[in-house]
Each structure stands twice: as structure tokens, then as C-alpha cells.
Motif scaffolding. Structure first.
Motif, PDB file in Angstrom:
ATOM      1  N   LEU A 134       0.823  -1.216   0.000  1.00 23.86           N
ATOM      2  CA  LEU A 134       0.000   0.000   0.000  1.00 23.86           C
ATOM      3  C   LEU A 134       0.856   1.264   0.000  1.00 23.86           C
ATOM      4  CD1 LEU A 134      -2.951  -0.709   2.476  1.00 23.86           C
ATOM      5  CD2 LEU A 134      -2.824  -1.067   0.010  1.00 23.86           C
ATOM      6  N   GLN A 135       2.063   1.169   0.580  1.00 23.98           N
ATOM      7  CA  GLN A 135       2.897   2.362   0.704  1.00 23.98           C
ATOM      8  C   GLN A 135       3.483   2.811  -0.638  1.00 23.98           C
ATOM      9  OE1 GLN A 135       3.008  -0.158   3.134  1.00 23.98           O
ATOM     10  NE2 GLN A 135       1.634   1.230   4.252  1.00 23.98           N
ATOM     11  N   THR A 136       3.334   1.990  -1.685  1.00 26.07           N
ATOM     12  CA  THR A 136       3.855   2.362  -3.001  1.00 26.07           C
ATOM     13  C   THR A 136       2.742   2.718  -3.976  1.00 26.07           C
ATOM     14  OG1 THR A 136       3.867   0.043  -3.738  1.00 26.07           O
ATOM     15  CG2 THR A 136       5.862   0.883  -2.673  1.00 26.07           C
ATOM     16  N   ASP A 168       6.456  13.417  -3.072  1.00 28.14           N
ATOM     17  CA  ASP A 168       6.961  12.068  -2.811  1.00 28.14           C
ATOM     18  C   ASP A 168       7.403  11.896  -1.366  1.00 28.14           C
ATOM     19  OD1 ASP A 168       9.078  13.786  -2.953  1.00 28.14           O
ATOM     20  OD2 ASP A 168      10.387  12.434  -4.067  1.00 28.14           O
ATOM     21  N   LYS A 169       7.381  12.978  -0.558  1.00 28.00           N
ATOM     22  CA  LYS A 169       7.799  12.883   0.841  1.00 28.00           C
ATOM     23  C   LYS A 169       6.677  13.187   1.824  1.00 28.00           C
ATOM     24  CE  LYS A 169      12.724  13.839   0.291  1.00 28.00           C
ATOM     25  NZ  LYS A 169      13.873  14.657   0.757  1.00 28.00           N
ATOM     26  N   ARG A 186       0.384   8.266   7.811  1.00 26.02           N
ATOM     27  CA  ARG A 186       0.923   9.491   7.228  1.00 26.02           C
ATOM     28  C   ARG A 186       2.378   9.294   6.801  1.00 26.02           C
ATOM     29  NH1 ARG A 186      -1.314  14.285  11.286  1.00 26.02           N
ATOM     30  NH2 ARG A 186      -3.538  13.832  10.981  1.00 26.02           N
ATOM     31  N   LEU A 187       2.719   9.933   5.655  1.00 30.93           N
ATOM     32  CA  LEU A 187       4.090   9.996   5.165  1.00 30.93           C
ATOM     33  C   LEU A 187       4.638  11.375   5.509  1.00 30.93           C
ATOM     34  CD1 LEU A 187       6.405   8.717   3.487  1.00 30.93           C
ATOM     35  CD2 LEU A 187       5.383   9.781   1.455  1.00 30.93           C
ATOM     36  N   PRO A 194       3.324   4.935  11.862  1.00 28.99           N
ATOM     37  CA  PRO A 194       2.456   3.768  12.101  1.00 28.99           C
ATOM     38  C   PRO A 194       0.986   4.101  11.810  1.00 28.99           C
ATOM     39  CG  PRO A 194       3.966   4.125  13.930  1.00 28.99           C
ATOM     40  CD  PRO A 194       4.064   5.343  13.074  1.00 28.99           C
ATOM     41  N   TRP A 195       0.224   3.044  11.469  1.00 27.39           N
ATOM     42  CA  TRP A 195      -1.216   3.213  11.282  1.00 27.39           C
ATOM     43  C   TRP A 195      -1.859   3.658  12.587  1.00 27.39           C
ATOM     44  CZ3 TRP A 195      -3.670   3.234   6.742  1.00 27.39           C
ATOM     45  CH2 TRP A 195      -3.100   2.584   5.649  1.00 27.39           C
TER      46      TRP A 195
END
Length: 505
Positions: A134-136, A168-169, A186-187, A194-195
Motif C-alpha cells: 500500500l505504501q507504493t 513524494d515525501k 501518514r508519510l 504507524p497506522w
């Protein structure tokens, strides 16, 4: 192509027929003009033949549509008008290019636009994710997630994913589990956090159900009230009792403040409060706010920050008194006192913050020597002039006081000498006095006074050997030598006083 052909050389640029009845001549066609016509036709033919060659045609004298065909070939790529973008040579994006959205040089057909919207989850239904993490997931949009095939989910349950990335950050993802909880991840500056569980399964009924950990519950509030009241005495454990204790005055604080102000207002001085060891306002202002610099020697003054005007007081050096002549049997004479230097008092000048002022202080004039002892009497010398005081940067120059004249012998009982030039006041700087033919000796002229002190005095001669006095205040003149006794050497004049500069700001 050749430049435009020039018109025929006639009065109106047109060909004219000759008229023998009127004598009008016909237009003469010269070889130069005909050669120009030939050259222009040849140039145009070359241009047109070049166009035919570019469209892959050979000249055909039986056709009259070759130029039209050449233009169609160039514009359309053939004889018929294209019906597609590709027919005009326009490159259309592929499906992969439409979905990734990374090419900005190719055209998009309606089909490709629909495919790009579908890829972003914006065409009315979400895109399925069946692999990867999911992170990509990119780009922003709404997705169906199969948790058994995708890594990075907060729980092993299928759900919906909403992505929102600023760059992208920086960005965030919200994950709704089917019939379950809601999570957010969150990124932050390129690092995934963490979720966080936003809502639990089913209906929310407590603060904790919403993830709130620092809120006060009803139990917490009740305990806080009980703790507050428990420490108060019985007569002051309700708001009504507290209000009564304050006299039911809703402006209690203002009332007390005014009463205290009234108490303080009964005295208007420190002494009124019995305070004897503090400075008064006048004393404080004099100590901390009266800013003054004094210069008795050459130096520099730097204008402080924020200062644009200064006040200058000062004076030049005072002149020295003249020396008296030696005494003789026929005469005695005293010398003149030295003059005071020119002065200025609190003269204001415009300056700039940080400006450097170079200050020159005028020195004291020296007293003249007395005449040598002899029976004929010898003349005393003049005192020297005092030095000038100046501040070049503000165009200030103060002239030094003149030296007193020495006692002289002009026959008989000689006249006393004149005062130094620039002498101020009376009798300071006056002429030395010449006495009658007697054994009494008389004083010389007084030195000129300045605003900063009196000039040097003078005394009569005595066997104890009195001397004239130097200038007493800045810029004052020295006293003149007084008359000597019979056959005694002349008395030297006294020195003037040096100058000074005071700067206030």
C-alpha cells in the motif's frame, strides 16, 4: 524567389498605344524590361517545380491540378483529407502512457482519457489493487484492496484505500475495512508513520472509541470537582458562598485596585512615604540623562546612535601676560594682561549618527619675559598668543587670546602696555599702569576673563618677590608683569589657561 517585377516605364506605369493623329507615342518595350519579365517567370517556375518535386511529381503539361495535389500531399500526406490524428502526423499516447500520466507531449483520445481516469480511480469506480505494498500506491485516488494479496495493510481485512500525496515525501492514506475500523497512515518527510486507528468497529460511544486519549470523561470531571470542594471549608465550598464573601461585587478586582491606588495617591514624594535613601527624579535625570563629554586635550568624539544634534560649549587658549621692563631711576612701567580666547556656549550643530569629530584644543599662551636689570631700563617682551580650538567637521574655529604687550620705555615715566587682543570684560585684559616717580611699584594689567573662569591677577612689587598670576579658568589670559623697583629686573608675565570643549547631546 525573385523580387517583384518593376512596372513599364511610362507616365502611368501602363502600356500605351500610339496615336498618329494626336502625335502620342506608343509605349516602347525595352529589352531590359522583357529580360526582367523572363527572369521573374523563370524564378516563379523554379519555385513551383520545387514544390512538385517535394510531392514526388514530374511536370505534366496536360495536367492543371499538380500544384493542388502537391499542397494536399504536404498538408494531408496524400490526396484525401485524413480523418484521424495520426493521419496528420500527431502521435497519440498509449494506454500505459495515459494511465501513468508521465508524458506531456502526446495527444489523448477520449478512450485514453477514460483509461487515465480509471487508473486514478476517478471515473466512477475504484481501481483494484492485487499486488505490491500500500505504501507504493500512486497516484492519488480511490482503490479496492485485497489484503490477502497486498502487504502494508493495518489489518488482514479487505477494504477501501484513499490516497492523498502532496509530494513524494508528504502525504497520507485512509483505509476503511469492510464492516470494520478506519485507519490513517501518514508519510512525513519521506518516513511512514504507524497506522492510527480512527474509529472502532460499529457504533462509537466513548472518547476512546474515537482515539481520544487526553479528554476528560464524566468520571474525571466529577472527581476534579469533588477534589476541589473537599479542600474548602464548609462556609466557602459553593460559588454562592464565595460570591457572598466577595460582597457580591462583580467588579471586585477593580474595586480593590482603585482602593489601593487611592492609598498610593496620598503621598506625592519619596519623603512622603518616609523614603530617604532613594534618588529623586531630578537627581536621576541629572545622573542618567544629562549626557556630556569634556575634552581638555586633542581627541575624537563619535556621535552616538540616534543622535542628530549636539550642543557645543568651549573656548580657545588664553594669551600670556606681557613682561614688565626693568626699573631705573627715571621710570617704572607695568605690562599688559593677556586676552581671553574666543568662546562659544551651547551652540547647536547638526550631525550624523556614527560621525567622527576631530577636536583640537588650543594651548595656553606663555607669559613674556621681564627686562634685564640695568640703570637704563630694558623693555619686557610680549606674551604669546593662545592656541586656536577647532572642530573641523562642523566648521567651528575659536581664535586664541592675544598675548599682553611688554612694558616699554617711551621717555619719562613710560606708558603701560596694551592688553592682549581678544581680551574680554573689565578690568580683565586692561592696560598695565605706569606710576609716578616714586619707590612704589604698581600692578600690571589683569588677564582677560572667559566664561569658564577669571583671568590671572597681578600684584605690586615687594621685597618678598611677588609674581603675576596665571589664568584661572579655561581660556582666560595671564596677568601682566608689574613694575619693578629701582635697578631691579623686570617681572615676567603669567601664562594664560588652555582651551576646552564640552559636547552635550
Amino acid at each position: 524567389m525573385q523580387n517583384q517585377l518593376k512596372p513599364i516605364n511610362s507616365s502611368d506605369g501602363q502600356f500605351q498605344d500610339g496615336n498618329p493623329y494626336t502625335g502620342a507615342l506608343g509605349t516602347v518595350v525595352t529589352s531590359e524590361w522583357l529580360n526582367g519579365v523572363q527572369s521573374a517567370v523563370q524564378s516563379t517556375q523554379r519555385e513551383l517545380l520545387k514544390l512538385l518535386q517535394d510531392s514526388k511529381q514530374d511536370p505534366d503539361s496536360n495536367r492543371d491540378d499538380q500544384l493542388l495535389q502537391a499542397i494536399r500531399n504536404i498538408a494531408w500526406g496524400g490526396n484525401s483529407k485524413p480523418t484521424t490524428l495520426a493521419g496528420y502526423g500527431i502521435v497519440v499516447a498509449s494506454q500505459a502512457e495515459a494511465e501513468t500520466g508521465t508524458d506531456n507531449s502526446k495527444a489523448m483520445t477520449p478512450l485514453r482519457v477514460e483509461q487515465a481516469l480509471n487508473a486514478a480511480g476517478l471515473s466512477g469506480y475504484a481501481k483494484n489493487i492485487t499486488s505490491g505494498s500500500l505504501q507504493t500506491v500512486r497516484p492519488n485516488g480511490l482503490y479496492h484492496v485485497d489484503s490477502s494479496l497486498v502487504s502494508g495493510t493495518p489489518d488482514k481485512s479487505n477494504g477501501m484505500l484513499l490516497t492523498n500525496f502532496l509530494s513524494d515525501k508528504w502525504g497520507s492514506q485512509v483505509y476503511w475495512m469492510w464492516g470494520g475500523a478506519t485507519y490513517e497512515q501518514r508519510l512525513e518527510n519521506g518516513n511512514w508513520q504507524p497506522w492510527i486507528k480512527l474509529l472502532k468497529n460499529g457504533q462509537q460511544s466513548t472518547l476512546a472509541d474515537y482515539g481520544i486519549t487526553d479528554g476528560a470523561s464524566k468520571t474525571d470531571l466529577q472527581k476534579a470537582i469533588n477534589d476541589l470542594v473537599a479542600g474548602a471549608p464548609g462556609a466557602l465550598n459553593t460559588l454562592q458562598e464565595l460570591a457572598a464573601a466577595l460582597g457580591n461585587d462583580q467588579n471586585f478586582a477593580a474595586t480593590i485596585t482603585n482602593q489601593l491606588a487611592g492609598k498610593a495617591g496620598k503621598a506625592t514624594t519619596l519623603a512622603g512615604y518616609g523614603i530617604s535613601d532613594a534618588q529623586t527624579k531630578t537627581q536621576s535625570d541629572a545622573r542618567y540623562f544629562q549626557r556630556l563629554a569634556r575634552f581638555t586635550n586633542n581627541g575624537q568624539f563619535t556621535v552616538p546612535d540616534g543622535v542628530t544634534r549636539i550642543y557645543v560649549s568651549g573656548c580657545a587658549g588664553g594669551g600670556g601676560g606681557g613682561g614688565s621692563p626693568s626699573g631705573s631711576s627715571s621710570w617704572m612701567a607695568s605690562a599688559g594682561g593677556g586676552g581671553a580666547g574666543v568662546s562659544v556656549l551651547r551652540q547647536d550643530y547638526v550631525v550624523k549618527s556614527g560621525q567622527t569629530l576631530n577636536i583640537t584644543i588650543g594651548g595656553a599662551g606663555s607669559g613674556g619675559l621681564g627686562g634685564a636689570a640695568n640703570t637704563g631700563g630694558s623693555i619686557g617682551s610680549n606674551g604669546t598668543k593662545g592656541g586656536d580650538t577647532s572642530i573641523a567637521e562642523i566648521n567651528l574655529t575659536l581664535a586664541g587670546g592675544g598675548g599682553g604687550m611688554g612694558g616699554n620705555n617711551v621717555g619719562g615715566w613710560g606708558n603701560g602696555s596694551g592688553p592682549g587682543s581678544g581680551g574680554q570684560g573689565m578690568p580683565a585684559g586692561t592696560v598695565g599702569w605706569s606710576g609716578p616717580n616714586s619707590a612704589v611699584c604698581y600692578p600690571g594689567g589683569l588677564g582677560g576673563n572667559s566664561p569658564f573662569g577669571g583671568g590671572g591677577g597681578t600684584v605690586g612689587w615687594s621685597w618678598a618677590g611677588n609674581t603675576s598670576q596665571n589664568g584661572a579658568g579655561f581660556g582666560s589670559g595671564g596677568g601682566g608683569g608689574f613694575a619693578a623697583g629701582l635697578n631691579m629686573p623686570g617681572i615676567a608675565g603669567a601664562n594664560g589657561a588652555p582651551g576646552v570643549i564640552f559636547i552635550e547631546w
